[in-house]
Design an enzyme around this catalytic site. Sequence first.
Site, short mmCIF file in Angstrom:
data_model
loop_
_atom_site.label_atom_id
_atom_site.label_comp_id
_atom_site.label_asym_id
_atom_site.label_seq_id
_atom_site.Cartn_x
_atom_site.Cartn_y
_atom_site.Cartn_z
N ARG A 56 0.96 -1.18 -0.04
CA ARG A 56 -0.03 -0.08 0.12
C ARG A 56 0.81 1.18 0.02
NH1 ARG A 56 -5.36 0.92 3.64
NH2 ARG A 56 -5.90 2.92 2.63
N SER A 70 -9.66 7.92 17.41
CA SER A 70 -10.40 6.57 17.94
C SER A 70 -9.39 5.88 18.82
CB SER A 70 -10.98 5.80 16.79
OG SER A 70 -11.21 4.54 17.33
N GLY A 75 -8.14 2.99 22.46
CA GLY A 75 -6.98 2.05 22.28
C GLY A 75 -6.99 1.32 20.97
N GLN A 78 -7.72 -3.86 17.36
CA GLN A 78 -7.06 -4.85 16.68
C GLN A 78 -5.82 -4.90 16.37
OE1 GLN A 78 -8.58 -5.39 12.47
NE2 GLN A 78 -7.14 -7.03 12.23
N GLY A 95 -1.08 -3.74 9.50
CA GLY A 95 -1.52 -2.83 10.43
C GLY A 95 -0.73 -1.44 10.33
N GLU A 96 -0.39 -1.00 9.19
CA GLU A 96 0.36 0.10 9.10
C GLU A 96 -0.38 1.47 9.37
OE1 GLU A 96 3.29 2.72 6.02
OE2 GLU A 96 2.72 0.38 5.55
N GLU A 129 -2.98 -9.94 3.24
CA GLU A 129 -3.56 -9.03 4.28
C GLU A 129 -3.93 -7.63 3.59
OE1 GLU A 129 -4.18 -6.02 7.52
OE2 GLU A 129 -2.80 -6.10 5.97
N ASN A 130 -3.35 -7.24 2.67
CA ASN A 130 -3.85 -6.09 2.13
C ASN A 130 -4.91 -6.13 1.13
OD1 ASN A 130 -2.71 -3.30 1.86
ND2 ASN A 130 -2.44 -3.49 -0.10
#
Length: 300
Positions: A56, A70, A75, A78, A95-96, A129-130
């Site tokens: 990405r 948020s 916190g 995920q 999770g970038e 994942e992306n």
Amino acid sequence: MAKATKKQALGRGLSALLKDPDNDINSAQDKNADKVVGNIVELDIEDIEMNPFQPRTNFNEETLRELASSIRELGVIQPITVRKLAFNKYQLVSGERRFRASKLIGNATIPAYIRIANDQESLEMALVENIQRQDLDPIEIALSYQRLIDEIKLTQEQMSERVGKKRSTIANYLRLLKLDPIIQTGMRDGFISMGHGRAMINIESQVDQLEVYEKIISNKLSVRATEALVKNLNNPTEVKHTSEVNELPKPIKKGIKEFSEYFGHKIDVKLAKNGSGKISIPFHSEEDFNRIIKLVKSAK
């Protein structure tokens, strides 16, 4: 003395265990690996480096700030996923956005799943994942599929199993990469949808693709209208009437083709009976206009 240190480290939990050089874990077979690998561990953000394999490239600043807000309130719900590189050193796998948002608000730690993977496995995990994300544009997904083919050597059948998508769906995304780069950029920027892109794939000439693309933008054509336009272009129902272009001398026709290929647009030429004429070069944005100006200047 070493045994006492190990006991104390185990008592302090997983984060403390990872900071104990006597318990350094580098493979799934190492002692205490089962306590760490696959579990959620609170890691220092400064110990995590960015992933060079991250497929990405576009991150919306506004949505990143919303996510940061948020995280400040609730916190990180995920956890991110990292792979262990060395003692106290990790690399982000997925999770970038969560990682960037956490850094944005000054968080010192972040919850993470720890994996032990080589470069190829890390790339595959990041790409797969992306692809699963909901907020990616079609070209970004297509490029991720292409990297799985080029760099991981996966077949479309293997990709189908990895990402849980039909093979035909994967093929449809990959076909988008055959479109002219200008059209791909238009899709990434949201000027047209994947449906528009799929309709234009059936046009072989990139010059004709760009002509249709310009009509979509200027006339705000729907996907259905675009499909009809492409169908008429590929399968005309009647013999084309004699037009000004058809009456142009061969040298000028050849010049039109060369102009069109050079500027990346279908150039329009009108010729008067006295031999004078007019050349029209279309553009679809200010950026495209500036690109054409650069081409004109470089041709001097």
